[in-house]
Design a protein around this motif. Sequence first.
Motif, PDB file in Angstrom:
ATOM      1  N   GLY A 161       1.974  -1.160   7.325  1.00 52.71           N
ATOM      2  CA  GLY A 161       3.062  -0.302   6.863  1.00 52.71           C
ATOM      3  C   GLY A 161       4.398  -1.048   6.842  1.00 52.71           C
ATOM      4  N   LYS A 162       4.663  -1.829   7.897  1.00 49.01           N
ATOM      5  CA  LYS A 162       5.883  -2.633   7.936  1.00 49.01           C
ATOM      6  C   LYS A 162       5.882  -3.683   6.830  1.00 49.01           C
ATOM      7  CE  LYS A 162       6.799  -2.173  12.886  1.00 49.01           C
ATOM      8  NZ  LYS A 162       7.008  -2.902  14.142  1.00 49.01           N
ATOM      9  N   ARG A 163       4.720  -4.256   6.576  1.00 48.33           N
ATOM     10  CA  ARG A 163       4.605  -5.241   5.496  1.00 48.33           C
ATOM     11  C   ARG A 163       4.935  -4.601   4.154  1.00 48.33           C
ATOM     12  NH1 ARG A 163      -1.207  -6.258   3.736  1.00 48.33           N
ATOM     13  NH2 ARG A 163      -0.721  -4.169   2.996  1.00 48.33           N
ATOM     14  N   ASP A 164       4.402  -3.413   3.924  1.00 48.65           N
ATOM     15  CA  ASP A 164       4.672  -2.715   2.667  1.00 48.65           C
ATOM     16  C   ASP A 164       6.158  -2.387   2.518  1.00 48.65           C
ATOM     17  OD1 ASP A 164       1.986  -2.874   2.094  1.00 48.65           O
ATOM     18  OD2 ASP A 164       1.543  -0.826   2.766  1.00 48.65           O
ATOM     19  N   ASP A 165       6.796  -1.983   3.634  1.00 50.11           N
ATOM     20  CA  ASP A 165       8.235  -1.708   3.598  1.00 50.11           C
ATOM     21  C   ASP A 165       9.023  -2.973   3.273  1.00 50.11           C
ATOM     22  OD1 ASP A 165       7.638   0.895   4.283  1.00 50.11           O
ATOM     23  OD2 ASP A 165       8.124   0.631   6.419  1.00 50.11           O
ATOM     24  N   ALA A 166       8.633  -4.098   3.878  1.00 48.43           N
ATOM     25  CA  ALA A 166       9.316  -5.369   3.626  1.00 48.43           C
ATOM     26  C   ALA A 166       9.116  -5.800   2.172  1.00 48.43           C
ATOM     27  CB  ALA A 166       8.802  -6.445   4.574  1.00 48.43           C
ATOM     28  N   ARG A 167       7.931  -5.607   1.658  1.00 54.85           N
ATOM     29  CA  ARG A 167       7.679  -5.959   0.257  1.00 54.85           C
ATOM     30  C   ARG A 167       8.504  -5.100  -0.694  1.00 54.85           C
ATOM     31  NH1 ARG A 167       1.204  -7.304  -0.334  1.00 54.85           N
ATOM     32  NH2 ARG A 167       1.325  -9.330   0.704  1.00 54.85           N
ATOM     33  N   ALA A 168       8.662  -3.838  -0.349  1.00 52.96           N
ATOM     34  CA  ALA A 168       9.484  -2.957  -1.186  1.00 52.96           C
ATOM     35  C   ALA A 168      10.943  -3.422  -1.186  1.00 52.96           C
ATOM     36  CB  ALA A 168       9.385  -1.517  -0.695  1.00 52.96           C
ATOM     37  N   LEU A 169      11.429  -3.879  -0.031  1.00 50.27           N
ATOM     38  CA  LEU A 169      12.793  -4.401   0.032  1.00 50.27           C
ATOM     39  C   LEU A 169      12.941  -5.662  -0.806  1.00 50.27           C
ATOM     40  CD1 LEU A 169      13.592  -3.889   3.825  1.00 50.27           C
ATOM     41  CD2 LEU A 169      14.684  -2.741   1.903  1.00 50.27           C
ATOM     42  N   PRO A 224      14.628  -8.496   3.894  1.00 44.42           N
ATOM     43  CA  PRO A 224      14.164  -7.646   5.006  1.00 44.42           C
ATOM     44  C   PRO A 224      14.783  -8.020   6.352  1.00 44.42           C
ATOM     45  CG  PRO A 224      12.309  -8.345   3.672  1.00 44.42           C
ATOM     46  CD  PRO A 224      13.501  -9.093   3.177  1.00 44.42           C
ATOM     47  N   HIS A 280      18.210  -6.569   6.440  1.00 42.55           N
ATOM     48  CA  HIS A 280      18.068  -5.113   6.565  1.00 42.55           C
ATOM     49  C   HIS A 280      17.812  -4.740   8.020  1.00 42.55           C
ATOM     50  CE1 HIS A 280      16.013  -1.186   6.161  1.00 42.55           C
ATOM     51  NE2 HIS A 280      16.929  -1.010   5.215  1.00 42.55           N
ATOM     52  N   ARG A 281      16.951  -5.485   8.690  1.00 41.72           N
ATOM     53  CA  ARG A 281      16.637  -5.235  10.095  1.00 41.72           C
ATOM     54  C   ARG A 281      17.866  -5.448  10.966  1.00 41.72           C
ATOM     55  NH1 ARG A 281      11.792  -8.407  12.991  1.00 41.72           N
ATOM     56  NH2 ARG A 281      10.530  -6.912  11.850  1.00 41.72           N
TER      57      ARG A 281
END
Length: 94
Positions: free
Chosen positions: A22-30, A37, A40-41
């Motif tokens: 899920g975190k990977r998918d969020d990072a890819r979306a960014l 990413p 962003h963090r």
Amino acid sequence: MTSEKTISLGIYPEVTLAQTRGKRDDARALVAGNADPSHHRKDAKAKARLEALNTFEAVASEWHALHTKSKSERNPVLITNNKGRLSRPLFYQA
């Protein structure tokens, strides 16, 4: 030539594989939105720190520290009582 940037998503026993994905998918979306990413963090952590400093307890404690310096010589008992009055009813967490 620039090197590839990596970001840590957590340590294995503490973060499950599903959470990491899920975190990977969020990072890819960014990245797809041209955002970094890691920045962003860092921004999210800085915002959380700022919000923690803007609590009533933090502001009241800072005010108390500033206003007791000149008054502590005159009446140290009053300063102690005021600190107690500030902390009891206002900072209670249920």
